[in-house]
Design an enzyme around this catalytic site. Structure first.
Site, PDB file in Angstrom:
ATOM      1  N   HIS A   1       7.603   5.166   0.319  1.00  0.00           N
ATOM      2  CA  HIS A   1       8.081   3.941  -0.114  1.00  0.00           C
ATOM      3  C   HIS A   1       8.839   4.166  -1.637  1.00  0.00           C
ATOM      4  O   HIS A   1       9.985   3.672  -1.794  1.00  0.00           O
ATOM      5  CB  HIS A   1       7.100   2.971  -0.405  1.00  0.00           C
TER       6      HIS A   1
ATOM      7  N   ARG B   1      -1.174   3.763   6.976  1.00  0.00           N
ATOM      8  CA  ARG B   1      -2.002   3.773   8.045  1.00  0.00           C
ATOM      9  C   ARG B   1      -2.993   5.120   7.950  1.00  0.00           C
ATOM     10  O   ARG B   1      -4.061   5.240   8.542  1.00  0.00           O
ATOM     11  CB  ARG B   1      -1.776   3.490   9.542  1.00  0.00           C
TER      12      ARG B   1
ATOM     13  N   GLN C   1       4.648  -9.470  13.414  1.00  0.00           N
ATOM     14  CA  GLN C   1       4.938  -8.234  14.008  1.00  0.00           C
ATOM     15  C   GLN C   1       3.601  -7.329  14.616  1.00  0.00           C
ATOM     16  O   GLN C   1       3.534  -6.350  14.848  1.00  0.00           O
ATOM     17  CB  GLN C   1       5.869  -7.299  13.154  1.00  0.00           C
TER      18      GLN C   1
ATOM     19  N   TYR D   1       0.964  -1.285  -0.100  1.00  0.00           N
ATOM     20  CA  TYR D   1       0.027   0.054  -0.072  1.00  0.00           C
ATOM     21  C   TYR D   1       0.888   1.194  -0.080  1.00  0.00           C
ATOM     22  O   TYR D   1       0.760   2.174   0.883  1.00  0.00           O
ATOM     23  CB  TYR D   1      -0.981  -0.246   1.199  1.00  0.00           C
TER      24      TYR D   1
ATOM     25  N   HIS E   1       3.005   4.764  -0.794  1.00  0.00           N
ATOM     26  CA  HIS E   1       2.853   5.777  -0.959  1.00  0.00           C
ATOM     27  C   HIS E   1       4.107   6.378  -1.182  1.00  0.00           C
ATOM     28  O   HIS E   1       5.230   5.904  -1.227  1.00  0.00           O
ATOM     29  CB  HIS E   1       2.353   6.603   0.687  1.00  0.00           C
TER      30      HIS E   1
HETATM   31  O1  PAF Z   1       8.567  -1.008   7.995  1.00  0.00           O
HETATM   32  C1  PAF Z   1       7.848  -1.870   7.572  1.00  0.00           C
HETATM   33  O2  PAF Z   1       7.085  -1.718   6.511  1.00  0.00           O
HETATM   34  C2  PAF Z   1       7.864  -3.274   8.171  1.00  0.00           C
HETATM   35  O3  PAF Z   1       8.096  -2.949   9.440  1.00  0.00           O
HETATM   36  C3  PAF Z   1       8.960  -4.163   7.346  1.00  0.00           C
HETATM   37  C4  PAF Z   1      10.530  -3.494   7.779  1.00  0.00           C
HETATM   38  C5  PAF Z   1       8.941  -4.390   5.817  1.00  0.00           C
HETATM   39  C6  PAF Z   1       9.191  -5.564   8.017  1.00  0.00           C
HETATM   40  O4  PAF Z   1       7.939  -6.044   7.905  1.00  0.00           O
END
Ligand code: PAF
Length: 287
Positions: free
Chosen positions: A40, A190, A64, A35, A37
């Site tokens: 990224h 989010r 996580q 998702y 933005h």
């Molecule tokens: O920052 C994130 O998007 C996540 O914590 C990661 C580093 C991809 C691990 O799942």
């Protein structure tokens, strides 16, 4: 340039990563949960210029997320992300399935206890164990020369740096600055959870950190005074927000500090409606 590969199988990803590294190619990795933005995309563009082969991963890592968190509702649009990946020059988009990353009976974990007692580690006790383990797995699967992460998740970056250093992983960990909306809100997948009213208040999260920086620059060093001022600011400007933490910490050890030194990190997590938003500001001052 050849077409972007879409890889689901961890084994195929590892074979490709090993083959590229065997040919002496520099492999860059941008690990994500999708998702995407602009934050990224900026990591991908930055990495693209520094490697021969660029891998982006999308994996909403279940380990996580804690009970009651947004694992099952985490926003996702893999087809859109895939088009964006092609535009950013990604060579391989790695999108493993949950059950191929964690086989039944999975029981090996990476933990970095010293860095995870504070901030997000305090409110999300299992979170960094899941992060460190999945990042370790991604490093083993992709075999990157370097991997790029955003500094919005400062504690995550500190954990990954320590893990990589102490477990002798041959990967360079690169942190990149927070990317913000025009009004200062840190970009996050989010943010989509915010109602229009919450979205209007959310930029005050960063404004509170700027207020704190201003107070430090004006000479205030007492962290209790600094925190109180920002808590009051949030209470007025984000009345529906629920502050999870606002801490002043050492940027490397993530230990709370009582007096602002020449280099500190102000970090905040605040619940706003369905979203838990984090932000931070590193403040360095001349001694
Ligand atoms: O920052 C994130 O998007 C996540 O914590 C990661 C580093 C991809 C691990 O799942």
């Amino acid at each position: 340039m050849s077409a972007m590969l879409r890889i689901q199988s961890p084994q195929s990803m590892q074979e490709l990563g090993l083959a590229w590294r065997g040919q002496g190619l520099r492999v860059g990795l941008v690990p994500t949960m999708g998702y995407w933005h602009e934050g990224h995309l900026s990591l991908m563009r930055w990495a693209r210029e520094r490697c021969d082969m660029l891998v982006a991963s999308i994996f909403v890592n279940p380990t996580q997320f804690g009970p009651g968190e947004d694992l099952e509702n985490y926003p996702s649009d893999i087809e859109r992300d895939s088009l964006l990946a092609e535009k950013c020059g990604v060579n391989a988009l790695f999108t493993p399935q949950r059950d191929s990353m964690y086989l039944p009976g999975h029981g090996t974990w990476v933990t970095v206890p010293e860095l995870t007692k504070n901030l997000c580690g305090r409110s999300r006790p299992e979170h960094f164990k899941g992060v460190a383990t999945v990042v370790c797995k991604l490093f083993n699967l992709v075999q990157p020369t370097f991997a790029a992460f955003g500094e919005k998740d400062w504690q995550q970056l500190a954990v990954i740096r320590k893990m990589t250093r102490e477990l002798d992983m041959p990967v360079r960990v690169e942190g990149r600055p927070i990317v913000r909306e025009a009004d200062g809100l840190a970009m996050s997948s989010r943010n989509v959870y915010l109602t229009p009213g919450e979205r209007a208040d959310a930029p005050h999260i960063q404004k509170g950190l700027c207020l704190l920086e201003g107070m430090i620059r004006a000479g205030e060093r007492d962290c209790a005074v600094l925190r109180l001022a920002v808590q009051e600011y949030y209470a007025v400007h984000i009345p529906s927000g629920n502050l999870d933490y606002l801490e002043l910490v050492d940027p490397d050890t993530i230990e709370t500090v009582e007096r602002a030194s020449s280099d500190i990190l102000a970090a905040v997590a605040l619940r706003l409606g369905k979203a838990r938003l984090i932000d931070n500001k590193r403040i360095t001052i001349e001694k």
